[in-house]
Design an enzyme around this catalytic site. Structure first.
Site, mmCIF file in Angstrom:
data_model
loop_
_atom_site.group_PDB
_atom_site.id
_atom_site.type_symbol
_atom_site.label_atom_id
_atom_site.label_comp_id
_atom_site.label_asym_id
_atom_site.label_seq_id
_atom_site.Cartn_x
_atom_site.Cartn_y
_atom_site.Cartn_z
ATOM 1 N N CYS A 83 0.811 -1.221 0.000
ATOM 2 C CA CYS A 83 0.000 0.000 0.000
ATOM 3 C C CYS A 83 0.842 1.268 0.000
ATOM 4 O O CYS A 83 0.299 2.380 -0.061
ATOM 5 C CB CYS A 83 -0.944 -0.004 1.193
ATOM 6 S SG CYS A 83 -2.139 -1.355 1.137
ATOM 7 N N CYS A 208 -13.018 0.348 8.382
ATOM 8 C CA CYS A 208 -12.230 -0.177 7.262
ATOM 9 C C CYS A 208 -12.221 0.793 6.089
ATOM 10 O O CYS A 208 -13.246 1.398 5.762
ATOM 11 C CB CYS A 208 -12.815 -1.501 6.795
ATOM 12 S SG CYS A 208 -12.932 -2.765 8.090
ATOM 13 N N SER A 209 -11.068 0.902 5.430
ATOM 14 C CA SER A 209 -10.974 1.734 4.227
ATOM 15 C C SER A 209 -11.696 1.062 3.075
ATOM 16 O O SER A 209 -12.153 -0.079 3.167
ATOM 17 C CB SER A 209 -9.504 1.995 3.867
ATOM 18 O OG SER A 209 -8.823 0.776 3.620
ATOM 19 N N LYS A 328 -9.984 6.168 4.774
ATOM 20 C CA LYS A 328 -11.273 5.743 5.302
ATOM 21 C C LYS A 328 -12.437 6.260 4.469
ATOM 22 O O LYS A 328 -13.416 5.529 4.241
ATOM 23 C CB LYS A 328 -11.401 6.226 6.760
ATOM 24 C CG LYS A 328 -12.736 5.948 7.411
ATOM 25 C CD LYS A 328 -12.966 4.462 7.585
ATOM 26 C CE LYS A 328 -14.428 4.113 7.664
ATOM 27 N NZ LYS A 328 -15.168 4.253 6.437
ATOM 28 N N HIS A 332 -9.053 4.223 -1.098
ATOM 29 C CA HIS A 332 -7.708 3.650 -1.019
ATOM 30 C C HIS A 332 -7.400 2.785 -2.242
ATOM 31 O O HIS A 332 -7.276 1.564 -2.132
ATOM 32 C CB HIS A 332 -7.580 2.842 0.274
ATOM 33 C CG HIS A 332 -6.238 2.231 0.507
ATOM 34 N ND1 HIS A 332 -5.058 2.787 0.028
ATOM 35 C CD2 HIS A 332 -5.872 1.085 1.171
ATOM 36 C CE1 HIS A 332 -4.041 2.025 0.390
ATOM 37 N NE2 HIS A 332 -4.508 0.978 1.071
#
Length: 385
Positions: A83, A208-209, A328, A332
């Protein structure tokens, strides 16, 4: 020779109809136009891209070249660091400029995640963990381990995590690039429900993103060329720390790799956390933002909960964190995230952040992370000239 950012481009994040290649072309063209350059002015290009099977293109760096006819035959390299792939690409370009080999670099970060189903995304992202011990674990399950370790050592972080989700969603309302421009209520984020189910205890959906498509790009040039451009943003610090891959080898409450990266960046820049005007940090899960707040020294270990709940990381707090909405709520798209963070920070520092704009910020900090606190990139940016 140091680098400065002189142009940028950014797509909206979300479920996009554009293909992976179309997103790359869009941001590359936007960044070049923003810098007042063409492909012919560029010495080399870098692509930040995780992939892991989410698109069939395993060899994608040269896709950038067809964004502008002047880019053909320029060196093109793909960088992958989970990431943190976007920051890896930026840092590789900076190294090439520092070496003297390159004067002008074009960096693109991009990911197309919605072309496959949710199970395939989960599998792809899970490949960024330590397969010898963690194969089959999803990343929500991996970061649930961080939350459970924090809970065992310091107490339940769930209320603070809910405040982080609320803060970041409220900020995303002002970000035109954000995937979810929707404010959330605190009680909705605090408690599990049909619309906010537990994904991996204690993480709920709101912790969670997002699964996202998107791209961002930046044009970097040698610092002594900054005067030739209408504005420039420079790096007071750029530090990378990689820790061991297995979760079993680390104290999950210590966030030691990120902490070392923050400390190295402060030392390089000659500043402390109190000198930072805002931060964009890697909140892949709300527990990650809480741990980052402590790792950067804004709160002592175990004390970040009180700071977050009291609004210390909000727009009017001690240090505004993720005023873009963060991963968030902004989204992402893995390879794009690090480049996006740098673009958003550059826009803040040049007064071009629109409704996200903070009052006259001087130093902006970025923390982009790959894996379970494995790859940590920390940049401190400032406007130059």
């Amino acid at each position: 020779m140091k680098s400065v950012i002189v142009g940028w481009g950014h797509t909206k994040f979300g479920r996009l109809e554009d293909s992976f290649e179309q997103m790359i072309h869009a941001v590359a063209r936007e960044a070049l136009a923003d810098a007042g350059l063409t492909g012919a002015d560029v010495d080399a290009v870098w692509l930040g891209h995780f992939n892991a099977g989410m698109v069939p293109d395993g060899f994608a760096s040269s896709m950038i070249l067809s964004a502008d006819e002047g880019l053909r035959f320029k060196p093109a390299t793909r960088c992958e660091n989970a990431c943190a792939s976007g920051s890896a690409a930026l840092y590789a370009a900076m190294d090439a400029i520092a070496s003297g080999r390159v004067k002008v670099a074009l960096v693109v970060g991009a990911e197309k995640m919605t072309a496959v189903d949710g199970a395939e995304v989960t599998r792809a992202l899970g490949a960024a963990s330590y397969q010898a011990e963690e194969a089959g674990l999803s990343f929500p399950q991996i970061f649930a381990k961080f939350a459970l370790a924090y809970q065992a050592k310091y107490g339940d972080p769930s209320e603070a995590m809910a405040h982080i989700a609320v803060k970041n969603h409220a900020a995303a309302v002002h970000n035109p690039y954000a995937q979810l421009r929707k404010a959330l209520e605190l009680d909705f984020c605090r408690f599990a429900s049909d619309k906010n189910p537990v994904i991996a205890a204690p993480l709920k959906k709101t912790d969670c993103s997002l699964v996202s498509d998107g791209a961002a790009a930046a044009v970097l040039v040698r610092e002594d060329m900054a005067k030739d451009f209408r504005r420039a943003v420079g790096f007071r610090a750029a530090q990378q720390v990689n820790d061991l891959l297995p979760l079993s080898a680390k104290d999950l409450t210590a966030f030691e790799g990120p902490r070392r990266a923050f400390d190295a960046a402060y030392a390089q820049a000659g500043v402390g956390v109190g000198d930072i005007a805002f931060a964009e940090v890697h909140d892949c899960f709300t527990i990650a933002e809480l741990l980052a707040v402590e790792a950067m020294g804004l709160a002592a270990p175990g004390k970040g909960r009180e700071l977050v709940i009291d609004g210390g990381t909000g727009r009017n707090g001690k240090l505004p964190v993720n005023m873009s909405g963060g991963l968030k709520a902004k989204g992402h798209p893995v390879g794009a995230t690090g480049v996006s963070m740098h673009v958003i920070a550059a826009k803040q520092l040049t007064g071009e952040a629109g409704e996200m704009q903070l009052p006259d910020p001087s130093l902006g900090m970025i923390f982009n992370m790959g894996g379970g606190a494995v790859a940590s990139h920390v940049s401190i940016l400032e406007r130059v000239g």
